[in-house]
Design an enzyme around this catalytic site. Structure first.
Site, PDB file in Angstrom:
ATOM      1  N   LYS A  25      31.071  65.202  31.866  1.00 52.26           N
ATOM      2  CA  LYS A  25      31.835  66.423  31.637  1.00 52.26           C
ATOM      3  C   LYS A  25      32.238  67.060  32.960  1.00 52.26           C
ATOM      4  CE  LYS A  25      30.348  68.656  28.015  1.00 52.26           C
ATOM      5  NZ  LYS A  25      29.240  69.350  27.347  1.00 52.26           N
ATOM      6  N   ARG A  94      26.882  74.622  30.047  1.00 51.55           N
ATOM      7  CA  ARG A  94      27.109  73.406  29.264  1.00 51.55           C
ATOM      8  C   ARG A  94      26.369  72.222  29.874  1.00 51.55           C
ATOM      9  NH1 ARG A  94      33.491  72.638  29.404  1.00 51.55           N
ATOM     10  NH2 ARG A  94      33.097  71.606  27.423  1.00 51.55           N
ATOM     11  N   GLY A 103      27.720  66.200  20.689  1.00 50.53           N
ATOM     12  CA  GLY A 103      27.102  67.217  19.856  1.00 50.53           C
ATOM     13  C   GLY A 103      25.650  67.490  20.164  1.00 50.53           C
ATOM     14  N   MET A 105      24.658  69.828  21.618  1.00 48.71           N
ATOM     15  CA  MET A 105      24.637  71.265  21.326  1.00 48.71           C
ATOM     16  C   MET A 105      23.787  72.121  22.265  1.00 48.71           C
ATOM     17  SD  MET A 105      24.827  71.591  17.245  1.00 48.71           S
ATOM     18  CE  MET A 105      25.852  70.527  16.269  1.00 48.71           C
ATOM     19  N   ARG A 361      37.197  63.133  27.836  1.00 48.32           N
ATOM     20  CA  ARG A 361      36.306  61.984  28.030  1.00 48.32           C
ATOM     21  C   ARG A 361      36.869  60.813  27.243  1.00 48.32           C
ATOM     22  NH1 ARG A 361      31.584  64.687  24.409  1.00 48.32           N
ATOM     23  NH2 ARG A 361      32.702  64.652  22.462  1.00 48.32           N
ATOM     24  N   HIS A 479      29.945  66.589  14.043  1.00 50.12           N
ATOM     25  CA  HIS A 479      28.869  65.743  14.564  1.00 50.12           C
ATOM     26  C   HIS A 479      28.678  64.490  13.710  1.00 50.12           C
ATOM     27  CE1 HIS A 479      24.543  64.616  14.780  1.00 50.12           C
ATOM     28  NE2 HIS A 479      24.811  64.667  16.058  1.00 50.12           N
ATOM     29  N   ARG A 587      21.625  22.279   7.625  1.00 48.23           N
ATOM     30  CA  ARG A 587      20.243  21.995   7.237  1.00 48.23           C
ATOM     31  C   ARG A 587      20.210  21.272   5.906  1.00 48.23           C
ATOM     32  NH1 ARG A 587      19.157  28.125   8.532  1.00 48.23           N
ATOM     33  NH2 ARG A 587      21.210  28.009   7.613  1.00 48.23           N
ATOM     34  N   ARG A 643      21.193  18.028  10.592  1.00 49.54           N
ATOM     35  CA  ARG A 643      19.783  17.864  10.947  1.00 49.54           C
ATOM     36  C   ARG A 643      19.061  17.132   9.826  1.00 49.54           C
ATOM     37  NH1 ARG A 643      16.186  23.137  11.608  1.00 49.54           N
ATOM     38  NH2 ARG A 643      16.381  23.135   9.353  1.00 49.54           N
ATOM     39  N   SER A 789      20.530  20.162  21.072  1.00 46.28           N
ATOM     40  CA  SER A 789      20.820  21.476  20.518  1.00 46.28           C
ATOM     41  C   SER A 789      19.525  22.268  20.561  1.00 46.28           C
ATOM     42  CB  SER A 789      21.328  21.355  19.085  1.00 46.28           C
ATOM     43  OG  SER A 789      21.444  22.641  18.529  1.00 46.28           O
ATOM     44  N   GLY A 791      16.916  24.685  19.504  1.00 47.91           N
ATOM     45  CA  GLY A 791      16.526  25.432  18.304  1.00 47.91           C
ATOM     46  C   GLY A 791      15.667  26.590  18.769  1.00 47.91           C
ATOM     47  N   THR A 792      16.341  27.700  19.095  1.00 45.02           N
ATOM     48  CA  THR A 792      15.605  28.782  19.771  1.00 45.02           C
ATOM     49  C   THR A 792      14.673  29.554  18.835  1.00 45.02           C
ATOM     50  OG1 THR A 792      17.587  30.120  19.555  1.00 45.02           O
ATOM     51  CG2 THR A 792      17.193  29.094  21.695  1.00 45.02           C
ATOM     52  N   ASN A 793      14.826  29.391  17.534  1.00 42.85           N
ATOM     53  CA  ASN A 793      13.860  30.051  16.639  1.00 42.85           C
ATOM     54  C   ASN A 793      12.477  29.434  16.811  1.00 42.85           C
ATOM     55  OD1 ASN A 793      16.009  31.458  15.679  1.00 42.85           O
ATOM     56  ND2 ASN A 793      16.131  30.400  13.713  1.00 42.85           N
ATOM     57  N   CYS A 856      21.549  26.498  18.412  1.00 41.18           N
ATOM     58  CA  CYS A 856      21.693  27.013  17.048  1.00 41.18           C
ATOM     59  C   CYS A 856      20.519  27.955  16.817  1.00 41.18           C
ATOM     60  CB  CYS A 856      21.712  25.872  16.049  1.00 41.18           C
ATOM     61  SG  CYS A 856      20.290  24.781  16.171  1.00 41.18           S
ATOM     62  N   TYR A 876      28.256  25.136  23.818  1.00 45.83           N
ATOM     63  CA  TYR A 876      28.628  25.957  22.657  1.00 45.83           C
ATOM     64  C   TYR A 876      27.434  26.724  22.116  1.00 45.83           C
ATOM     65  CZ  TYR A 876      26.401  22.459  19.618  1.00 45.83           C
ATOM     66  OH  TYR A 876      25.499  21.649  19.013  1.00 45.83           O
TER      67      TYR A 876
HETATM   68  P1  ADP Z   1      29.436  69.349  23.762  1.00 46.60           P
HETATM   69  O1  ADP Z   1      28.940  68.507  24.841  1.00 46.60           O
HETATM   70  O2  ADP Z   1      28.518  69.467  22.597  1.00 46.60           O
HETATM   71  O3  ADP Z   1      30.849  69.042  23.392  1.00 46.60           O
HETATM   72  P2  ADP Z   1      30.457  71.601  25.254  1.00 46.60           P
HETATM   73  O4  ADP Z   1      29.786  71.943  26.513  1.00 46.60           O
HETATM   74  O5  ADP Z   1      31.714  70.828  25.378  1.00 46.60           O
HETATM   75  O6  ADP Z   1      29.437  70.839  24.326  1.00 46.60           O
HETATM   76  O7  ADP Z   1      30.709  72.975  24.518  1.00 46.60           O
HETATM   77  C1  ADP Z   1      30.677  73.253  23.159  1.00 46.60           C
HETATM   78  C2  ADP Z   1      31.923  73.973  22.741  1.00 46.60           C
HETATM   79  O8  ADP Z   1      32.110  75.164  23.498  1.00 46.60           O
HETATM   80  C3  ADP Z   1      33.147  73.131  22.949  1.00 46.60           C
HETATM   81  O9  ADP Z   1      34.007  73.279  21.855  1.00 46.60           O
HETATM   82  C4  ADP Z   1      33.764  73.724  24.196  1.00 46.60           C
HETATM   83  O10 ADP Z   1      35.150  73.539  24.204  1.00 46.60           O
HETATM   84  C5  ADP Z   1      33.382  75.186  24.104  1.00 46.60           C
HETATM   85  N1  ADP Z   1      33.303  75.771  25.427  1.00 46.60           N
HETATM   86  C6  ADP Z   1      32.516  75.368  26.437  1.00 46.60           C
HETATM   87  N2  ADP Z   1      32.707  76.093  27.543  1.00 46.60           N
HETATM   88  C7  ADP Z   1      33.670  76.993  27.246  1.00 46.60           C
HETATM   89  C8  ADP Z   1      34.347  78.010  28.000  1.00 46.60           C
HETATM   90  N3  ADP Z   1      34.060  78.227  29.272  1.00 46.60           N
HETATM   91  N4  ADP Z   1      35.277  78.718  27.357  1.00 46.60           N
HETATM   92  C9  ADP Z   1      35.562  78.487  26.063  1.00 46.60           C
HETATM   93  N5  ADP Z   1      34.982  77.549  25.314  1.00 46.60           N
HETATM   94  C10 ADP Z   1      34.042  76.800  25.904  1.00 46.60           C
HETATM   95 MG    MG Z   2      32.360  69.195  24.265  1.00 44.56          MG
HETATM   96 MG    MG Z   3      13.141  24.128  13.822  1.00 46.59          MG
END
Ligand code: ADP
Ligand code: MG
Ligand code: MG
Length: 897
Positions: A25, A94, A103, A105, A361, A479, A587, A643, A789, A791-793, A856, A876
């Protein structure tokens, strides 16, 4: 050492290359800033500070000063001051690791709001409602992330502080008869903040801090601590992310999407992450703050009119509501995709008609989408062939090959409800309501569907254990949808018609109530959900042009061949359609279990003398010939490795009293005689007993019959102008004498059949290398054998001395205590079993440099193992038909990487 990296006003200390230090990020915020894209100013505290903090438990003493300096930079740009009563700056805190952990969070927004700064912000913004909306969000996030989670408190299901506070808000909403939090008045929100703070003291015994610096450092510390939180650790274990990476922290000036109707927030993908189609795809919410879209509390609107978004289609798009801003966003997303050369997942916020980018990202995508994007980007000329090949994870092909619901059966089923289609294919399973239940039921061999209001990172273990996931709330970027997409799991989100009671364990929709354990079926491609089970239908890869093109690409780049393990003409045909270039293991014993054949087989086994045994065996000949005919024909002109009989004989004998007397009758011997014979065949350790080539040595007539069946089928096909190519494989060889003994029988029979039929044909005789001793004397065996061949099992079984069938008793402990990194029967143990393979290859090729060598067994379809076999120089790999495309891609990746 530099610990704090600034970005803002078009200039940043870092770049996208600094992911290890700044996290994904932070690095991308820096990159976007340098790129002239509007990003709110901020700074990143590096991952090194996190790893150091985890080691010593405190921050370096200069950090405070460095943070203070960076904060002043933000203040200068924003013209606001952190903690200032008149003109306060608010920031977000963040988290951001090297690799995105969607997510998680651990983000706290609106940091800096206190009883001192609130009046100032109301004054400046002229909007009391907005300020209390921001404040109640800060209180919720801070209580959840900082006071509860980072302290390691693990509340019971449904009793976390976030749920409690949301519960208080929901109560207020229903009292006022409103659906959305955006409809609550400023007065109500203000009251809510008071109630929230009381609840926090009540539940957690701690006051919500009323000081900006305490909030800021509380947030920073919580982000670092969250790296070792339970859910983060569990996510990393599943995704194989190293625990020593650490996370960075980003502190960034807030921009507000919740200041009114010309404000908004959204999440978007530069291409559709579910189908791969090259259209800008996303969701947005007016008058909302960032996490609203992802957390799934409100179901968002579609970004534009290009995509079908289920029910959301009827809601106003950003394209219609704010056309100028949409155009600006569209231009930015195009620039970002071109710059990064891959599909981007972006976050944005609109404050009073001004667009701000908050994240970019590389976007997660399902298998379907990964294949399409790779192929289309290659055709667009933005990536080269090698990159295109590397863009698809071999395992993702599994998803394309995933079954869909049978359309006819689906049509006849009654629709229970409809949600948003967030994951591919269809799935049926029994309903469970918590992640823990899902895990337990799954361990007990059940197929489950996890049903939740919305999912959070605490649920990942249960989501992983489920066939599919259904949520009542949330959109295509929630999420649940993100995680399911990453795994290629069937998933339906935002299913507004269902009511879930976690306490009563019920799911009701449109007058129907289902209980825990009831069967449910989801269509992750349409969003439809049904009561009961629905038949799934096999996949049609023929018509998937992107898949076909990717497969052609793999064939152009790989050197290693891919064969299949198949015992029937139907499997052989299926595998050929998937691109198998031969059979690596057929087999023959599977052919004996058929009702009418088993009797002849049993007659042969219990025969008291050679004459009786020959008589019985010759009854099997026509059946075997027919089987080989079918398989050789299905594969012609590709080779088929057959076989010879491998398992211990007693596996074919009846066990129950009734069956025994029936067999005795048919064989015209007494029950007593038969029992004595069975007793005789009993072995204490059959896997190491009378099996493999040992059978053919004791009973050469078995080898003779099998060889005759193979060659007669071959001759017949030759006469029908086909090009059969049998490779006769002698199993479980430990000495060259064993091999030459069997080889002579086979070669003699080939001559006999050639003479009898007057037909010439080609064939090979080789051996399976599946015991450590065979690896050690592979040079001797290679003097005689035309192919190896592995037979890795069995080789894994005998190298470790672990029985594959009994490893379940201790494997979980071994994995838990990290005694084994993985199940060695799934992914080859490179240093142990692998060195035996290497030794076998080197010794074999030292005698015969052209010796054809394959593998195999289960490992032939495992991407990591395939990389290893490529390095070891095998010609192979051979795997089950449905793994063939995965093996083709893995082999190509091994070549280009
Ligand atoms: P995650 O890694 O879970 O996506 P984020 O750090 O991206 O978490 O943030 C969660 C939410 O908060 C995202 O929707 C992001 O866009 C929003 N957010 C983060 N920083 C800011 C900011 N400075 N202003 C407004 N929204 C923000
Ligand atoms: Mg985010
Ligand atoms: Mg065998």
């Amino acid at each position: 050492m530099k610990r704090v990296y600034f970005f803002g006003n078009g200039k940043a200390d870092g770049t996208a290359k600094d992911k290890n230090l700044l996290g994904g990020k932070g690095a991308n915020l820096a990159e976007m800033t340098n790129f002239g894209i509007p990003v709110p100013p901020g700074f990143t505290i590096s991952t090194k500070v996190c790893t150091n903090f985890m080691d010593v438990g405190e921050f370096p003493h200069n950090l405070k000063i460095e943070v203070q300096n960076a904060l002043e930079e933000i203040e200068k740009i924003m013209g606001q001051i952190f903690g200032d009563p008149e003109n306060p700056l608010l920031v977000s805190v963040r988290s951001g690791a090297r690799q995105s952990m969607p997510g998680m969070m651990e983000t706290v927004l609106n940091v800096g709001l206190t009883s001192e700064t609130i009046p100032g912000l109301i004054e400046k913004s002229g909007d009391e409602r907005f300020v209390y909306d921001a404040y109640r969000r800060l209180i919720t996030m801070y209580a959840d992330v900082v006071i509860e989670k980072s302290a390691g408190i693990e509340p019971k299901e449904g009793e976390g502080i976030r749920e409690k506070l949301n519960g208080i808000m929901n109560k207020m909403k229903s009292q006022q008869g409103v659906d959305n939090d955006s409809e609550l008045s400023g007065e109500s929100l203000k009251e809510l903040c008071v109630l929230f703070k009381a609840e926090i003291v009540n539940t957690l015994g701690e006051e919500f801090p009323d000081d900006p610096d305490t909030q800021l450092w509380g947030g920073i510390t919580a982000v670092f601590k969250s790296w070792n939180g339970k859910r983060a650790v569990s996510y990393r274990n599943i995704e194989n992310i190293p625990h020593h990476w650490g996370t960075a922290v980003n502190i960034q000036a807030m921009v507000f999407g919740n200041m009114g109707d010309n404000c908004a927030t959204g999440v978007a993908f530069t291409r559709n992450p579910a189908t791969g189609e090259n259209v800008f795809f996303g969701e947005w919410l007016p008058n909302a703050q960032g996490e609203d879209v992802v957390a799934g509390l409100r179901t968002p609107n579609p970004l534009n009119n290009l995509n079908e978004g289920g029910d959301a289609q009827n809601m106003p798009s950003l394209e219609d509501s704010m056309p100028t801003i949409y155009a600006e966003l569209d231009a930015i997303q195009k620039r970002l995709e071109t710059h990064y050369n891959d599909m981007q997942d972006i976050e944005f916020t609109i404050q009073n008609g001004r667009l701000w980018m908050l994240q970019t990202r590389t976007g997660k995508r399902n298998g379907q989408a990964a294949v399409r994007m790779a192929v289309e980007m290659l055709e667009e000329g933005t990536i080269d062939e090698k990159t295109a090949l590397m863009r698809v994870k071999p395992e993702q092909l599994d998803e394309i090959m995933h079954p869909m619901l049978d359309e006819q059966a689906e049509k006849k089923s009654e629709l229970l409800a409809k949600g948003l289609p967030a994951g591919p294919g269809g799935a049926s399973g029994q309903i469970v309501f918590t992640a823990d239940e899902a895990e337990v039921w799954h361990k007990n061999g059940k197929r489950v569907i996890l049903v939740r209001n919305e999912t959070s990172p605490e649920d990942v273990h249960g989501m992983f254990a489920s066939e599919a996931i259904l949520t009542a709330h949330g959109g295509m970027t929630s999420h649940a949808a993100l995680v399911a997409r990453g795994w290629g799991k069937c998933c339906v989100v935002g299913c507004a018609d269902i009511r879930i009671s976690v306490v009563d364990k019920t799911l009701s929709a449109n007058g129907t109530t289902l209980m825990e354990g009831d069967w449910l079926t989801l269509n992750g491609s349409s969003g439809n959900i049904y009561k009961g089970k629905i038949r799934l239908k096999p996949v049609d890869l023929e018509s998937n042009i992107y898949f076909q093109k990717l497969m052609q690409l793999t064939d152009r780049h790989r050197k290693m061949g891919v064969r299949t393990n198949a015992d029937s003409p139907a499997d052989a045909k299926q595998a050929r359609e998937f691109g198998a270039e031969g059979i690596g293991l057929c087999r023959t014993e599977h052919m004996f279990f058929d009702q009418e054949r088993i009797l002849a087989m049993r007659e042969m086994i219990v025969a008291g003398n050679e004459e009786d045994r020959r008589k019985a065996i010759m009854k099997l000949l026509p059946h075997q010939r027919e089987d080989f005919y079918g398989i050789l024909k299905a594969m012609s002109p590709h080779p088929v490795t057959i076989r010879l009989l491998d398992p211990p004989l007693h596996e074919f004998l009846p066990q129950e009293e009734e069956q025994i007397s029936k067999l005795a009758e048919e064989l015209n011997i007494t029950t007593k005689e038969l029992k004595a014979r069975i007793e005789n065949l009993h072995e204490l350790n059959p896997m190491l007993g009378h099996r493999g080539c040992r059978l053919g040595i004791s009973y050469p007539e078995i080898t003779e019959m099998q060889a005759r069946a193979i060659f007669e089928a071959t001759a017949q096909l030759k006469n029908e102008n086909q090009s059969p190519f049998p490779e006769v494989m002698v199993p479980l060889v430990v000495s060259v004498e064993e091999f030459t003994n069997q080889k002579k029988i086979i070669n003699d029979m080939a001559e006999t059949v050639k003479k009898e039929t007057g037909t010439q044909f080609e064939y090979l005789v080789g051996t399976m290398i599946e015991l450590p001793r065979a690896c050690a004397i592979a040079d001797q065996i290679a003097e005689e054998a035309q192919f190896f061949s592995f037979g890795t099992n069995d080789l894994t079984q005998t190298t470790y001395g672990f029985s594959r069938d009994d490893i379940g008793g201790f494997l979980p402990d071994y994995l838990d205590q990290k005694i084994l990194p993985a199940d060695p029967f799934q992914s080859i143990d490179q240093e142990g079993v692998g060195s035996l393979v290497k030794m076998g290859v080197e010794k074999g090729r030292s005698v015969n440099s052209k010796l054809k060598i394959g593998i195999c067994g289960e490992h032939g379809g495992d991407p990591d193992s395939i990389q290893f076999f490529h390095k070891t120089g095998l010609d192979y790999v051979s795997c089950s038909p449905f793994r063939v495309p995965i093996a083709r891609l893995s082999a190509a990746q091994a070549e280009v990487s």
